[in-house]
Design an enzyme around this catalytic site. Structure first.
Site, PDB file in Angstrom:
ATOM      1  CG  HIS A 120      -4.701   2.197   2.999  1.00  0.00           C
ATOM      2  ND1 HIS A 120      -3.661   2.472   2.140  1.00  0.00           N
ATOM      3  CD2 HIS A 120      -5.041   3.385   3.540  1.00  0.00           C
ATOM      4  CE1 HIS A 120      -3.399   3.774   2.163  1.00  0.00           C
ATOM      5  NE2 HIS A 120      -4.233   4.358   3.002  1.00  0.00           N
TER       6      HIS A 120
ATOM      7  CB  CYS B 274      -4.316   5.877   5.989  1.00  0.00           C
ATOM      8  SG  CYS B 274      -5.466   6.857   5.020  1.00  0.00           S
TER       9      CYS B 274
ATOM     10  CB  THR C 226      -0.996  -0.003   1.187  1.00  0.00           C
ATOM     11  OG1 THR C 226      -2.040   0.925   0.902  1.00  0.00           O
ATOM     12  CG2 THR C 226      -0.350   0.388   2.505  1.00  0.00           C
TER      13      THR C 226
END
Lengths: 162, 292
Positions: free
Chosen positions: A46, A29, A23
């Protein structure tokens, strides 16, 4: 070598030892990483926001977006690979959750994400063995499924392992 | 690392792409609080290329309209002026936005994505934060806020580890300060020079100059500059920075004098940015293939 690329609010898993689960650019995040030694499966979500109550429709469409819906969704996904449905025996790692400098309470989404995820993990009887959370830089995560190795990178600094 | 003199910066600005006449007039017009959409329509009509691009966009797959829109009036009222500004800027100075920011270790396209997300976020801050300024103007200011990075990026090549070291050792307060220590200018000062060369309206020029220090903006423009300041931070928090500098700036918490945000409003803004971005990025890109 395959790549499982997860965008914001995505979750996914792989047990193919030549795969990478990846990711890009976690700002505030948080990436939740579940490693299952028994089935050699790697799962990741995520997570963008702590709480799905602000938008139930979004949570239905993209459960990985919110901490409270991401973890059950990821665990359910991993049962497809023979993993325990409550995550028994899994190794948990967390990273991301950065904040901008001099942040105030409102803008501490990174911190709220990390806290919400930890609470939900505790409710599942799980806890992180390793974490790289907070501070003020963005992180990209790459996990090699075969080795179960978690590598973090950020522009302008050498890569490091989690 | 070699510092840039003021004269050199002027040369860099001179060699940068310039705004087209219609883009320039569009920015002047839309910065004026008294304009209405008909003024935008009349302006677009004077530019055949822009008219064609707007019609192509509104009829592109991204909008999924059943009936084709053939009148420019309807197309513009359907899209709203922020799309028109995005197209007009992309047409003449797209090169600036698409530049690969090697000095920040960012890929080409990262600056444009960051700018678009800042633009959407700044607009949402105005709308959801209960501000009384034009949401579309906040969008335009967000789109333009980081143009200075395209100018100084090449001069910052291979400097990212050093810039980060300056910040972690507390020799620099943030990335802006590190830029100035390394090459003599930061990206807001460089952007301000380009804004002057482009003869941007003062409020847009100030949004570029003070988006990291909104309290220094003229009082009249401060609400706009704070909206862009928050938009920029929200874009970075959402994972769309421009490389090595992402998140390495300071939040000015005095935004609360102008903007009312709860954690839930902020979360809702971040959600909107994610969904609007996909729409806008696709649609603006989808008209790009015949770019002249």
């Amino acid at each position: 070598m395959g790549q499982v690329i997860l965008g914001v609010g995505d979750y996914g898993a792989s047990n193919n030892p030549t795969d990478e689960v990846k990711t890009f650019a976690l700002g505030s995040c948080v990436s939740v990483i579940l490693l299952d030694p028994k089935t050699k499966t790697v799962g990741m979500a995520h997570v963008a926001l702590p709480d799905s109550s602000i938008n139930k429709a979004k949570a239905t469409e993209k459960p990985g977006y919110f901490a409270d819906t991401a973890i059950p969704a990821l665990l359910a996904e991993m049962t497809k690979y023979g993993c325990h449905k409550k995550g028994k025996g899994m190794v948990v790692k967390l990273c991301g959750g950065a904040n901008v400098m001099d942040t105030n309470d409102t803008f501490q989404i990174g911190k709220r994400n990390a806290l919400a995820i930890k609470k939900i993990l505790w409710a599942h009887g799980m806890g992180a063995v390793a974490e790289d959370l907070g501070e003020n830089f963005s992180r990209t995560v790459t996990i090699s499924v075969g080795a179960g190795q978690v590598t973090l990178s950020s522009p302008g600094r050498p890569n490091w392992q989690l | 690392m070699k510092t840039i003199s003021h004269d050199e910066l002027k040369k860099i600005v001179k060699s940068s792409p310039m705004l087209s006449v219609s883009a320039s007039r569009l920015l002047q017009l839309t910065s004026n609080p008294d304009h209405d959409l008909m003024d935008v329509v009349n302006l677009v009509k004077t530019d055949a290329n822009l008219t064609a691009r707007v019609l192509k966009l509104v009829n592109s797959a991204a909008f999924g309209l059943i009936n084709e829109i053939t009148s420019i009036d309807r197309a513009i009222s359907y899209l709203g002026e922020r799309f028109i500004v995005s197209i007009a800027l992309g047409d003449c100075v797209g090169k600036v936005f698409e530049k690969k920011l090697a000095g920040y270790e960012a890929a080409s396209g990262d600056l444009w994505k960051h700018d678009l997300r800042t633009a959407i976020a700044a607009r949402e801050v105005v709308v959801q934060g209960g501000m009384e300024i034009s949401p579309d103007l906040a969008f335009t200011a967000g789109l333009l806020h980081d143009i200075g990075k395209a100018l100084i990026s090449d001069y910052l090549k291979d400097s990212a580890p050093e810039a980060i070291e300056l910040i972690t050792s507390h020799d620099s307060a943030d990335y802006l300060d590190a830029e100035e220590k390394l090459i003599g200018f930061d990206h807001t000062q460089a952007g301000f020079e380009l804004a002057k060369a482009w003869q941007l309206p003062e409020k847009l020029a100030e949004a570029i100059r003070y988006h990291h220090s909104p309290a220094e903006a003229s009082e009249a423009f401060r609400p706009l500059v704070y909206a862009v300041h928050l938009g920029d931070n929200i874009a970075m928090m959402g994972g769309f920075g421009t490389g090595s500098d992402s998140m390495r700036y300071r939040l000015d918490a005095n935004y609360t004098d102008y903007i009312s945000l709860t954690p839930n409003t902020l979360a809702s803004i971040m959600l909107t940015v994610d969904s609007e971005f996909d729409k806008l990025e696709q649609s603006v890109a989808s008209t790009g293939e015949d770019k002249r």
